[in-house]
Design a protein around this motif. Sequence first.
Motif, mmCIF file in Angstrom:
data_model
loop_
_atom_site.group_PDB
_atom_site.id
_atom_site.type_symbol
_atom_site.label_atom_id
_atom_site.label_comp_id
_atom_site.label_asym_id
_atom_site.label_seq_id
_atom_site.Cartn_x
_atom_site.Cartn_y
_atom_site.Cartn_z
ATOM 1 N N MET A 132 0.822 -1.192 0.000
ATOM 2 C CA MET A 132 0.000 0.000 0.000
ATOM 3 C C MET A 132 0.874 1.268 0.000
ATOM 4 O O MET A 132 0.531 2.244 -0.652
ATOM 5 C CB MET A 132 -0.926 -0.031 1.209
ATOM 6 N N SER A 133 1.975 1.215 0.730
ATOM 7 C CA SER A 133 2.869 2.377 0.771
ATOM 8 C C SER A 133 3.412 2.706 -0.615
ATOM 9 O O SER A 133 3.542 3.880 -0.976
ATOM 10 C CB SER A 133 4.026 2.143 1.738
ATOM 11 N N TYR A 134 3.718 1.685 -1.370
ATOM 12 C CA TYR A 134 4.218 1.901 -2.727
ATOM 13 C C TYR A 134 3.165 2.613 -3.571
ATOM 14 O O TYR A 134 3.472 3.559 -4.306
ATOM 15 C CB TYR A 134 4.614 0.559 -3.355
ATOM 16 N N MET A 135 1.912 2.186 -3.463
ATOM 17 C CA MET A 135 0.824 2.815 -4.209
ATOM 18 C C MET A 135 0.645 4.275 -3.776
ATOM 19 O O MET A 135 0.413 5.148 -4.615
ATOM 20 C CB MET A 135 -0.474 2.033 -4.041
ATOM 21 N N ASP A 168 -0.432 7.476 4.828
ATOM 22 C CA ASP A 168 -0.259 6.030 4.742
ATOM 23 C C ASP A 168 -0.013 5.466 6.137
ATOM 24 O O ASP A 168 0.848 5.958 6.866
ATOM 25 C CB ASP A 168 0.928 5.705 3.832
ATOM 26 N N GLY A 169 -0.783 4.477 6.517
ATOM 27 C CA GLY A 169 -0.559 3.786 7.785
ATOM 28 C C GLY A 169 -1.131 4.485 8.999
ATOM 29 O O GLY A 169 -0.588 4.353 10.091
ATOM 30 N N ILE A 170 -2.229 5.211 8.839
ATOM 31 C CA ILE A 170 -2.842 5.898 9.994
ATOM 32 C C ILE A 170 -3.216 4.907 11.086
ATOM 33 O O ILE A 170 -3.307 5.273 12.257
ATOM 34 C CB ILE A 170 -4.058 6.753 9.545
ATOM 35 N N SER A 171 -3.371 3.649 10.736
ATOM 36 C CA SER A 171 -3.728 2.638 11.734
ATOM 37 C C SER A 171 -2.658 2.500 12.826
ATOM 38 O O SER A 171 -2.943 2.020 13.913
ATOM 39 C CB SER A 171 -3.979 1.289 11.070
ATOM 40 N N GLY A 216 4.180 10.060 16.095
ATOM 41 C CA GLY A 216 2.856 10.343 16.640
ATOM 42 C C GLY A 216 2.072 11.345 15.812
ATOM 43 O O GLY A 216 2.516 11.831 14.769
ATOM 44 N N LEU A 217 0.882 11.639 16.310
ATOM 45 C CA LEU A 217 -0.021 12.519 15.585
ATOM 46 C C LEU A 217 0.479 13.958 15.523
ATOM 47 O O LEU A 217 0.245 14.654 14.548
ATOM 48 C CB LEU A 217 -1.405 12.463 16.213
ATOM 49 N N GLY A 218 1.179 14.392 16.562
ATOM 50 C CA GLY A 218 1.763 15.730 16.525
ATOM 51 C C GLY A 218 2.763 15.861 15.386
ATOM 52 O O GLY A 218 2.795 16.859 14.668
ATOM 53 N N GLY A 219 3.573 14.833 15.195
ATOM 54 C CA GLY A 219 4.527 14.826 14.098
ATOM 55 C C GLY A 219 3.844 14.781 12.747
ATOM 56 O O GLY A 219 4.258 15.460 11.806
ATOM 57 N N LEU A 220 2.772 14.012 12.663
ATOM 58 C CA LEU A 220 2.007 13.919 11.418
ATOM 59 C C LEU A 220 1.491 15.289 11.006
ATOM 60 O O LEU A 220 1.731 15.740 9.890
ATOM 61 C CB LEU A 220 0.850 12.932 11.596
ATOM 62 N N ILE A 221 0.807 15.963 11.903
ATOM 63 C CA ILE A 221 0.190 17.250 11.551
ATOM 64 C C ILE A 221 1.261 18.318 11.333
ATOM 65 O O ILE A 221 1.132 19.154 10.447
ATOM 66 C CB ILE A 221 -0.887 17.665 12.572
ATOM 67 N N SER A 249 -2.087 22.409 -10.895
ATOM 68 C CA SER A 249 -3.256 22.841 -10.118
ATOM 69 C C SER A 249 -3.443 22.054 -8.837
ATOM 70 O O SER A 249 -4.206 22.464 -7.968
ATOM 71 C CB SER A 249 -4.523 22.736 -10.966
ATOM 72 N N ASP A 250 -2.760 20.932 -8.689
ATOM 73 C CA ASP A 250 -2.939 20.092 -7.510
ATOM 74 C C ASP A 250 -1.804 20.295 -6.516
ATOM 75 O O ASP A 250 -0.665 20.553 -6.900
ATOM 76 C CB ASP A 250 -2.989 18.610 -7.893
ATOM 77 N N ILE A 251 -2.142 20.158 -5.245
ATOM 78 C CA ILE A 251 -1.157 20.187 -4.168
ATOM 79 C C ILE A 251 -1.270 18.843 -3.471
ATOM 80 O O ILE A 251 -2.357 18.456 -3.042
ATOM 81 C CB ILE A 251 -1.447 21.313 -3.159
ATOM 82 N N ALA A 252 -0.175 18.144 -3.364
ATOM 83 C CA ALA A 252 -0.184 16.844 -2.695
ATOM 84 C C ALA A 252 0.788 16.881 -1.528
ATOM 85 O O ALA A 252 1.962 17.188 -1.704
ATOM 86 C CB ALA A 252 0.192 15.738 -3.666
ATOM 87 N N VAL A 253 0.285 16.609 -0.355
ATOM 88 C CA VAL A 253 1.124 16.482 0.829
ATOM 89 C C VAL A 253 0.931 15.062 1.353
ATOM 90 O O VAL A 253 -0.126 14.467 1.181
ATOM 91 C CB VAL A 253 0.807 17.542 1.908
ATOM 92 N N SER A 254 1.954 14.531 1.966
ATOM 93 C CA SER A 254 1.870 13.139 2.382
ATOM 94 C C SER A 254 2.597 12.914 3.697
ATOM 95 O O SER A 254 3.450 13.718 4.095
ATOM 96 C CB SER A 254 2.471 12.234 1.306
ATOM 97 N N PHE A 255 2.247 11.800 4.325
ATOM 98 C CA PHE A 255 2.920 11.376 5.546
ATOM 99 C C PHE A 255 2.840 9.859 5.591
ATOM 100 O O PHE A 255 1.774 9.277 5.371
ATOM 101 C CB PHE A 255 2.258 11.982 6.787
ATOM 102 N N PHE A 256 3.965 9.239 5.861
ATOM 103 C CA PHE A 256 4.041 7.784 5.947
ATOM 104 C C PHE A 256 4.282 7.402 7.406
ATOM 105 O O PHE A 256 5.406 7.454 7.900
ATOM 106 C CB PHE A 256 5.143 7.262 5.018
#
Length: 116
Positions: free
Chosen positions: A1-4, A98-101, A37-42, A17-24
């Motif tokens: 899933m991470s690869y996708m 990716d991997g919010i679980s 943790g969530l603080g690092g994510l945001i 026109s698109d802005i993509a931000v991500s976090f793994f």
Amino acid sequence: MSYMCTLLVRSLRGTDSDIAVSFFCGLQTINNDPLTGLGGLIRSLISHILSVHDFNLGFIDAEYEQQFQQYDVEYLASLFRTLVEQLPRNRVLFYIIDGISFYEKSKDMVEVDAVT
């Protein structure tokens, strides 16, 4: 899933026109990692979005600044929402997490709700 997710982020970043931000999340699981943790994510999402647009940050007062320095997740999520609201209407923001679980433990669920 991470690869996708990686392929999706790369393809979205190739448009004007698109802005993509991500976090793994799976890459940020070491306890001494500043983005754990969530603080690092945001914080990571905020830093990504700050790099793509010139935002008006005049709304940040001393209380906001103090909460940000303490990595208060709800204040950070509020900042992220405020920044998103300032984006031009002709741009589309995609944020891929990716991997919010990794963060869906009972003690983190309130913060997960604030972030998502």
